[in-house]
Scaffold this motif. Structure first.
Motif, PDB file in Angstrom:
ATOM      1  N   LEU A  58       0.828  -1.201   0.000  1.00 18.83           N
ATOM      2  CA  LEU A  58       0.000   0.000   0.000  1.00 18.83           C
ATOM      3  C   LEU A  58       0.863   1.250   0.000  1.00 18.83           C
ATOM      4  O   LEU A  58       2.063   1.188   0.246  1.00 18.83           O
ATOM      5  N   GLY A  59       0.228   2.376  -0.235  1.00 18.89           N
ATOM      6  CA  GLY A  59       0.865   3.679  -0.112  1.00 18.89           C
ATOM      7  C   GLY A  59      -0.137   4.657   0.470  1.00 18.89           C
ATOM      8  O   GLY A  59      -1.255   4.284   0.806  1.00 18.89           O
ATOM      9  N   LYS A  60       0.303   5.892   0.593  1.00 21.81           N
ATOM     10  CA  LYS A  60      -0.566   6.986   1.037  1.00 21.81           C
ATOM     11  C   LYS A  60      -1.325   6.656   2.330  1.00 21.81           C
ATOM     12  O   LYS A  60      -2.516   6.909   2.456  1.00 21.81           O
ATOM     13  N   GLY A  61      -0.634   6.028   3.274  1.00 18.00           N
ATOM     14  CA  GLY A  61      -1.233   5.715   4.557  1.00 18.00           C
ATOM     15  C   GLY A  61      -2.103   4.464   4.542  1.00 18.00           C
ATOM     16  O   GLY A  61      -2.631   4.067   5.569  1.00 18.00           O
ATOM     17  N   ALA A 111      -6.180  -0.348   4.488  1.00 12.98           N
ATOM     18  CA  ALA A 111      -5.314  -0.617   5.640  1.00 12.98           C
ATOM     19  C   ALA A 111      -6.067  -1.468   6.658  1.00 12.98           C
ATOM     20  O   ALA A 111      -7.214  -1.192   6.985  1.00 12.98           O
ATOM     21  N   GLY A 112      -5.412  -2.505   7.118  1.00  5.57           N
ATOM     22  CA  GLY A 112      -5.997  -3.392   8.118  1.00  5.57           C
ATOM     23  C   GLY A 112      -6.719  -4.590   7.536  1.00  5.57           C
ATOM     24  O   GLY A 112      -7.114  -5.485   8.271  1.00  5.57           O
ATOM     25  N   ALA A 113      -6.896  -4.648   6.222  1.00  4.16           N
ATOM     26  CA  ALA A 113      -7.644  -5.753   5.610  1.00  4.16           C
ATOM     27  C   ALA A 113      -6.802  -7.013   5.423  1.00  4.16           C
ATOM     28  O   ALA A 113      -7.334  -8.118   5.431  1.00  4.16           O
ATOM     29  N   SER A 114      -5.501  -6.858   5.254  1.00  3.30           N
ATOM     30  CA  SER A 114      -4.625  -7.983   4.949  1.00  3.30           C
ATOM     31  C   SER A 114      -3.891  -8.477   6.179  1.00  3.30           C
ATOM     32  O   SER A 114      -3.665  -7.734   7.129  1.00  3.30           O
TER      33      SER A 114
END
Length: 188
Positions: A141-144, A149-152
């Motif tokens: 990921l990028g940009k925070g 975020a948190g799914a993987s």
């Protein structure tokens, strides 16, 4: 500072920040190695430049990266235009990867998803489908990390906001992943 100098400094700063990702990268390498050694396969997905990187990485595992070795199964879910447009037309573009994960994925396989923004619904849906089906999940990921975020299970979030620098860093991380895994893959 010239545009070139600015881009170079941004790239150097971004790559320097990758030192913080050594541990999750090592975890990702172990997951990928365990998958391939036990007869599983890798599924890759992403949009735009990330789609091209997904195809590139599937090639590195199925053909070879550095040394001569046997091929390992890796599929880029981004390369079949007919399938992707059929799913997009008959269902939704949000489903173009998740339906393929449903079709091809099995427990023990690994989905490696790429999104520079973390805001690609089709990538998020693929991760969610992979987890429902018992696949391991790794996301770059990028940009925070956006809403992904948190799914993987394992996430490598490249700091920064410039898409080009994030893509360059993600490609480096994917190559570093290949290097770590290939050292321990059986050659025959």
């Amino acid at each position: 500072m010239t545009p070139y100098q600015s881009s170079l400094q941004d790239a150097l700063d971004t790559f320097e920040s990758l030192r913080a990702l050594e541990e999750p990268l090592s975890q990702a390498a172990k997951v990928v190695l365990d998958c391939l050694v036990s007869g599983g396969k890798l599924l890759f997905c992403g949009n735009g430049g990330s789609a091209a990187d997904a195809a590139h990485m599937a090639t590195e595992f199925t053909c070879r990266f550095n040394g001569d070795r046997r091929p390992y199964p890796a599929i880029a879910l981004t390369v079949d235009g007919g399938l992707m447009t059929a799913i997009g037309n008959d269902y939704s573009f949000h489903d173009v990867f998740s339906r393929q994960v449903h079709a091809y994925g099995k427990p023990g396989d690994v989905l490696i998803a790429l999104t520079t923004s973390g805001k690609s619904r089709n990538v998020l849906f693929a991760i969610e489908e992979a987890r429902r089906r018992g696949l391991r999940t790794i996301t770059l990921l990028g940009k925070g990390g956006g809403f992904t975020a948190g799914a993987s299970e394992i996430e490598l979030i490249v700091p920064g906001t410039v898409t080009a620098r994030i893509q360059e860093a993600q490609k480096f991380l994917l190559h570093a992943l290949c290097e770590q895994v290939e050292v321990d893959l059986p050659k025959e």
